[in-house]
Scaffold this motif. Structure first.
Motif, PDB file in Angstrom:
ATOM      1  N   GLN A 129       2.139 -35.596 -39.187  1.00 40.69           N
ATOM      2  CA  GLN A 129       2.014 -36.075 -40.634  1.00 40.69           C
ATOM      3  C   GLN A 129       1.249 -35.141 -41.378  1.00 40.69           C
ATOM      4  OE1 GLN A 129       1.448 -40.551 -40.343  1.00 40.69           O
ATOM      5  NE2 GLN A 129       2.684 -40.613 -41.755  1.00 40.69           N
ATOM      6  N   ILE A 130      -0.061 -34.855 -40.715  1.00 40.57           N
ATOM      7  CA  ILE A 130      -1.119 -34.266 -41.492  1.00 40.57           C
ATOM      8  C   ILE A 130      -0.272 -32.685 -41.818  1.00 40.57           C
ATOM      9  CG2 ILE A 130      -3.220 -33.112 -41.319  1.00 40.57           C
ATOM     10  CD1 ILE A 130      -3.979 -35.312 -39.581  1.00 40.57           C
ATOM     11  N   GLN A 160       2.000 -29.005 -49.459  1.00 48.76           N
ATOM     12  CA  GLN A 160       0.974 -28.472 -50.264  1.00 48.76           C
ATOM     13  C   GLN A 160       1.155 -26.963 -50.306  1.00 48.76           C
ATOM     14  OE1 GLN A 160      -2.633 -29.653 -48.138  1.00 48.76           O
ATOM     15  NE2 GLN A 160      -3.543 -30.845 -49.934  1.00 48.76           N
ATOM     16  N   ASP A 161       1.571 -26.494 -49.175  1.00 50.28           N
ATOM     17  CA  ASP A 161       1.618 -25.001 -49.427  1.00 50.28           C
ATOM     18  C   ASP A 161       2.849 -24.572 -50.433  1.00 50.28           C
ATOM     19  OD1 ASP A 161      -0.235 -24.265 -47.821  1.00 50.28           O
ATOM     20  OD2 ASP A 161       0.759 -24.270 -45.901  1.00 50.28           O
ATOM     21  N   LEU A 209       5.021 -22.763 -55.070  1.00 48.45           N
ATOM     22  CA  LEU A 209       5.782 -22.787 -56.664  1.00 48.45           C
ATOM     23  C   LEU A 209       4.987 -22.503 -57.948  1.00 48.45           C
ATOM     24  CD1 LEU A 209       8.293 -23.795 -57.929  1.00 48.45           C
ATOM     25  CD2 LEU A 209       7.492 -25.878 -57.695  1.00 48.45           C
ATOM     26  N   ALA A 210       3.574 -23.247 -57.871  1.00 44.50           N
ATOM     27  CA  ALA A 210       2.642 -23.151 -58.989  1.00 44.50           C
ATOM     28  C   ALA A 210       2.205 -21.384 -59.139  1.00 44.50           C
ATOM     29  CB  ALA A 210       1.227 -23.930 -58.696  1.00 44.50           C
TER      30      ALA A 210
END
Length: 201
Positions: free
Chosen positions: A180-181, A188-189, A194-195
């Motif tokens: 899960q982590i 997040q990656d 994308l950002a």
């Protein structure tokens, strides 16, 4: 021939079902009540040491261990009878202290300095005799206090030592998987990528 195939198939299915049954019957380590339901932990945690998992887990062990149960009963008996053991001396000693404090007040009212000094010496002599009389009582009270500390320290140490294996078993059987982590880190990656991509446009 068909009968042989049927018997062979039935035998294989029977063996497989036996194997499945043995797997299902393997006993799982019992999860402490404190960790089974949030509500049960909250109920236990409303005592004087709210949220103290050592105490909560130790309370669970008491019902399963007669030795621990006997010790708790003995400690409770000691706590109840301690006041009875020292009450009469404490009351007596309090009266004596009150008396000698009162004599100080009265002596200070004597205006004749020679007489005042003489009475002070008489009081000091009586106080010294009294202190000698109760010296053994004070020694025993010190022993009592030291043993109280010793019992309290051992009791605390016992709670920790007895509950550590419970926590160890719980860790071994209930540690959540890392997937899960790891999955969240991948998300997040992706968001970072994308950002970063949009930033460079």
């Amino acid at each position: 021939m068909t009968t042989k195939i049927f018997l062979s198939t039935a035998l294989v299915l029977l063996l497989a079902s036996c194997k499945d049954n043995t797997t299902q019957e393997t006993p799982q380590p019992e999860t402490p009540k404190a960790f089974k339901e949030k509500s049960s932990y909250e109920i236990v945690s409303k005592g004087p040491r709210a949220g103290d998992l050592v105490d909560v887990l130790y309370e669970e062990l008491l019902s399963k261990d007669t030795g621990l149960h006997m010790l708790e009963a003995q400690i409770n008996d000691l706590n109840r009878s301690k006041n009875d053991s020292v009450k009469s001396f404490n009351r007596f000693h309090g009266r004596m202290q009150s008396y000698f404090e009162s004599t100080d007040t009265h002596v200070s009212e004597i205006r004749d300095s020679l007489l005042r000094d003489k009475i002070k010496l008489i009081i000091a002599s009586h106080l010294a005799k009294y202190d000698a009389r109760v010296a053994r009582h004070h020694e025993l009270l010190k022993v009592l206090a030291a043993k109280d500390i010793n019992i309290s320290d051992l009791h605390t140490a016992l709670k920790i030592v007895k509950t550590l294996p419970v926590i160890e078993k719980y860790q071994q059987t209930n540690l959540p998987a890392i997937q899960q982590i790891e999955g969240y880190i991948k998300q997040q990656d992706q968001a970072i990528h994308l950002a970063d991509t949009l930033l460079k446009k």
